[in-house]
Design an enzyme around this catalytic site. Sequence first.
Site, PDB file in Angstrom:
ATOM      1  N   GLU A 248       9.403 -13.518 -40.304  1.00  0.00           N
ATOM      2  CA  GLU A 248       9.628 -14.782 -41.025  1.00  0.00           C
ATOM      3  C   GLU A 248       8.727 -15.849 -40.445  1.00  0.00           C
ATOM      4  OE1 GLU A 248      13.667 -16.201 -41.119  1.00  0.00           O
ATOM      5  OE2 GLU A 248      14.453 -14.211 -41.540  1.00  0.00           O
ATOM      6  N   LYS A 250       7.823 -19.074 -38.589  1.00  0.00           N
ATOM      7  CA  LYS A 250       8.543 -19.880 -37.594  1.00  0.00           C
ATOM      8  C   LYS A 250       8.178 -21.341 -37.856  1.00  0.00           C
ATOM      9  CE  LYS A 250       9.630 -20.261 -32.630  1.00  0.00           C
ATOM     10  NZ  LYS A 250       9.887 -21.675 -32.608  1.00  0.00           N
ATOM     11  N   ARG A 255      16.162 -27.583 -35.792  1.00  0.00           N
ATOM     12  CA  ARG A 255      17.152 -26.584 -36.222  1.00  0.00           C
ATOM     13  C   ARG A 255      18.357 -27.295 -36.823  1.00  0.00           C
ATOM     14  NH1 ARG A 255      18.085 -21.189 -33.735  1.00  0.00           N
ATOM     15  NH2 ARG A 255      19.595 -20.169 -35.077  1.00  0.00           N
ATOM     16  N   ARG A 275      21.082 -27.941 -32.940  1.00  0.00           N
ATOM     17  CA  ARG A 275      21.337 -26.838 -32.032  1.00  0.00           C
ATOM     18  C   ARG A 275      22.228 -27.270 -30.861  1.00  0.00           C
ATOM     19  NH1 ARG A 275      16.185 -23.981 -29.456  1.00  0.00           N
ATOM     20  NH2 ARG A 275      17.238 -23.689 -27.492  1.00  0.00           N
ATOM     21  N   GLU A 305      15.780 -24.657 -40.730  1.00  0.00           N
ATOM     22  CA  GLU A 305      14.907 -25.569 -39.991  1.00  0.00           C
ATOM     23  C   GLU A 305      14.511 -26.703 -40.935  1.00  0.00           C
ATOM     24  OE1 GLU A 305      14.297 -24.728 -36.805  1.00  0.00           O
ATOM     25  OE2 GLU A 305      12.485 -25.778 -36.203  1.00  0.00           O
ATOM     26  N   PHE A 346      17.204 -19.848 -43.225  1.00  0.00           N
ATOM     27  CA  PHE A 346      16.883 -18.452 -42.905  1.00  0.00           C
ATOM     28  C   PHE A 346      18.118 -17.577 -42.692  1.00  0.00           C
ATOM     29  CE2 PHE A 346      15.897 -21.156 -39.159  1.00  0.00           C
ATOM     30  CZ  PHE A 346      16.912 -20.768 -38.295  1.00  0.00           C
ATOM     31  N   ARG A 423      20.567 -15.190 -26.791  1.00  0.00           N
ATOM     32  CA  ARG A 423      19.124 -15.007 -26.896  1.00  0.00           C
ATOM     33  C   ARG A 423      18.896 -13.523 -26.672  1.00  0.00           C
ATOM     34  NH1 ARG A 423      14.821 -18.376 -26.501  1.00  0.00           N
ATOM     35  NH2 ARG A 423      15.916 -20.194 -25.708  1.00  0.00           N
ATOM     36  N   LYS A 429      10.018 -13.845 -31.117  1.00  0.00           N
ATOM     37  CA  LYS A 429       9.021 -14.781 -31.661  1.00  0.00           C
ATOM     38  C   LYS A 429       7.613 -14.431 -31.179  1.00  0.00           C
ATOM     39  CE  LYS A 429      10.039 -18.295 -28.185  1.00  0.00           C
ATOM     40  NZ  LYS A 429      10.514 -19.628 -27.879  1.00  0.00           N
TER      41      LYS A 429
HETATM   42  P1  ATP Z   1      10.369 -22.985 -29.309  1.00  0.00           P
HETATM   43  O1  ATP Z   1      10.246 -24.021 -28.224  1.00  0.00           O
HETATM   44  O2  ATP Z   1       9.358 -21.895 -29.272  1.00  0.00           O
HETATM   45  O3  ATP Z   1      10.626 -23.564 -30.671  1.00  0.00           O
HETATM   46  P2  ATP Z   1      13.076 -22.617 -28.734  1.00  0.00           P
HETATM   47  O4  ATP Z   1      13.392 -22.423 -27.293  1.00  0.00           O
HETATM   48  O5  ATP Z   1      13.323 -23.951 -29.338  1.00  0.00           O
HETATM   49  O6  ATP Z   1      11.624 -22.142 -28.980  1.00  0.00           O
HETATM   50  P3  ATP Z   1      13.712 -20.048 -29.704  1.00  0.00           P
HETATM   51  O7  ATP Z   1      15.013 -19.360 -29.790  1.00  0.00           O
HETATM   52  O8  ATP Z   1      12.792 -19.504 -28.697  1.00  0.00           O
HETATM   53  O9  ATP Z   1      13.947 -21.580 -29.549  1.00  0.00           O
HETATM   54  O10 ATP Z   1      12.988 -20.007 -31.103  1.00  0.00           O
HETATM   55  C1  ATP Z   1      13.778 -20.093 -32.242  1.00  0.00           C
HETATM   56  C2  ATP Z   1      13.679 -21.461 -32.844  1.00  0.00           C
HETATM   57  O11 ATP Z   1      12.693 -21.433 -33.870  1.00  0.00           O
HETATM   58  C3  ATP Z   1      14.961 -21.781 -33.536  1.00  0.00           C
HETATM   59  O12 ATP Z   1      15.839 -22.499 -32.680  1.00  0.00           O
HETATM   60  C4  ATP Z   1      14.553 -22.587 -34.738  1.00  0.00           C
HETATM   61  O13 ATP Z   1      14.643 -23.963 -34.435  1.00  0.00           O
HETATM   62  C5  ATP Z   1      13.101 -22.242 -34.956  1.00  0.00           C
HETATM   63  N1  ATP Z   1      12.825 -21.483 -36.192  1.00  0.00           N
HETATM   64  C6  ATP Z   1      11.848 -21.803 -37.085  1.00  0.00           C
HETATM   65  N2  ATP Z   1      11.789 -20.914 -38.077  1.00  0.00           N
HETATM   66  C7  ATP Z   1      12.757 -19.990 -37.845  1.00  0.00           C
HETATM   67  C8  ATP Z   1      13.185 -18.813 -38.519  1.00  0.00           C
HETATM   68  N3  ATP Z   1      12.591 -18.385 -39.641  1.00  0.00           N
HETATM   69  N4  ATP Z   1      14.211 -18.117 -37.967  1.00  0.00           N
HETATM   70  C9  ATP Z   1      14.813 -18.514 -36.833  1.00  0.00           C
HETATM   71  N5  ATP Z   1      14.451 -19.622 -36.134  1.00  0.00           N
HETATM   72  C10 ATP Z   1      13.426 -20.355 -36.639  1.00  0.00           C
END
Ligand code: ATP
Length: 588
Positions: A248, A250, A255, A275, A305, A346, A423, A429
């Site tokens: 998907e 990103k 969030r 979040r 998102e 999503f 997690r 990712k």
């Molecule tokens: P980063 O700083 O890389 O955004 P993070 O620590 O905030 O990472 P992660 O769990 O590593 O969070 O990455 C998931 C985040 O990506 C989610 O919290 C969400 O906000 C975002 N996101 C964007 N698109 C998607 C998607 N298609 N599915 C899930 N999460 C997504």
Amino acid sequence: MDYSVIAEAYSRIEETRKRLEMTEILVELFSKVKDDSDLLRRIVYLTQGQLSPDYQSMVLGVANKLALKAISRGSGVSPETIENWWIETGDLGFVAERAMANKTQTSLFSEPLTVNRVFDSLMNMAMKEGSGSQKTKQDIFANLFHDSSPHEAKYIARMLSGKLRLGIADMTIIDALAQTFGTEKERVEIAYNKYPALGQIAYVLSEKGLDGLDEIKIDPGVPLKAMLCERLSSLPDIIDKLGKCSFEYKYDGLRIQAHIWSDPRVGQVVELYTRQLENVTAQFPDVIEVLKASFNKTEGILDGECVPIDINTGQMLPFQEVSHRRGRKTELAKAIEDYPVSVFFFDCLFLNEEELINLPYTTRREKLASCLDISDRVFISHSLITDDPDKAEDFFQQSLSDGCEGIIAKSISDDSPYKAGSRGWQWVKFKRDYKSELDDTVDLAIIGGFAGRGRRAGTYGALLMATYNHETDTFESVTKLGSGFNDEMLASFSSMLDEHKVKKIPVRVESKMIPDYWFEPVVVMEVKGAEITLSPIHTCGLDEIRKGNGLAIRFPRFIGMREDKGPEDATTTEEMVSLYNLQLKRLE
Ligand code: ATP
């Protein structure tokens, strides 16, 4: 129960830095009231320094001025003396304790200070609004003080200032509840991730025992903890790990968990949570409107998102633009006009009375498609199911040119539930930055500050930054951050950090480096470094790679604030260790 019992427990907790001991003290406290469900619920919230779950945003913090007046009235110590003590220490708890120890005012009419009385008074105070409320609050507060010992006054004053600061994390309370009711902490944690209201969980345990935990269901209006991703540095590695999976886009935004339900009094209700479980409904009236039009069922919980878009080009903008929404009413109206947002959903976690989190990914996606009418503001995340690394690479490149920061691979196996609060390797990712030297930016919690010199005199010259160790529930130092700040940022340091300043190293912080000032880990910053190195002075992942060494980030630069993240959402020590290993692998 007398409030003195919990005040005594709190002071024992303050004396220890050991999580095991804190847990034991809490188990002792909870066991005393384990059969009184309502009292247990209240004690759990009080111990969190709250009156209700986080997501209900019930704000207790009263103005210092009001608190100081009430301390003076309750104790009979003159307002001038109280003011001086406040200037000297900046700690309301300390001022209240000292005032009650020097109390000059006693009356014949004193009521016993029970936990229920303290809780009800605080609740009463939190609910008071409007004209005359300041005076009523002061009365309630002065009454409480009048009947409290110095020790009790200290914790009541800290509750009022919104900073109880016992250093007890939710995980410690979860552990203590599990031990009190004789189960593993994982079982309580699962319920908490679905329903993050610890007081309510304690209540259910007391009323129904352990079976009650299985009856805790997700509910529109109560945000769940978000599911999070792991990371890998190559698409073939991801496909090796997950097999055929769904990739998907990103999206780089905020969030958002959207809760929709129908209330007989007001009709359809939509609420949005971050979040951090913060209710941000008021910041996105435009999203509420479009979502009401797009959602075609009665109730649901959707995960997605929220991304700012350029009104002229329709292209996605950097996610920091969402922060314009935090302003006052007039600024909000302008921000809505200047920075409209789109929402890309999503996942679908709940639909018309049906809990979906334990169903496989593909079924949840079908449900998601069935409940939304796509519009120019509400979308379903772009996805591609494949096990071909070339197709995944094309999809990744496409995501970048469409303004995303990469892609997320999601398991499509029969066992692919939505794991609230975890997690894991169900979601992995892959980002553009993985091709640069240090794989990614990291998000670090500020734990200390160093006094500035030269142009930075009077403010902080550098900050001591930490990762979060999920295993030990501690913050471990990883770098000293001094570059990348512009003048505006430097000027805002005091207002941003001073309120988190503490005298001693905070309970959950592990650091060999001693800064000039310690901060309670609250504020999170995004940081980019050149490389991760072994370091004898930092405690991040100490001994994991080499005995006596931790990990450090070399040449760190400030990239931006992560207001959407709490300290426990900072990059974990475990992630740092895997980033270090990825870096080694690339050098091979
Ligand atoms: P980063 O700083 O890389 O955004 P993070 O620590 O905030 O990472 P992660 O769990 O590593 O969070 O990455 C998931 C985040 O990506 C989610 O919290 C969400 O906000 C975002 N996101 C964007 N698109 C998607 C998607 N298609 N599915 C899930 N999460 C997504």
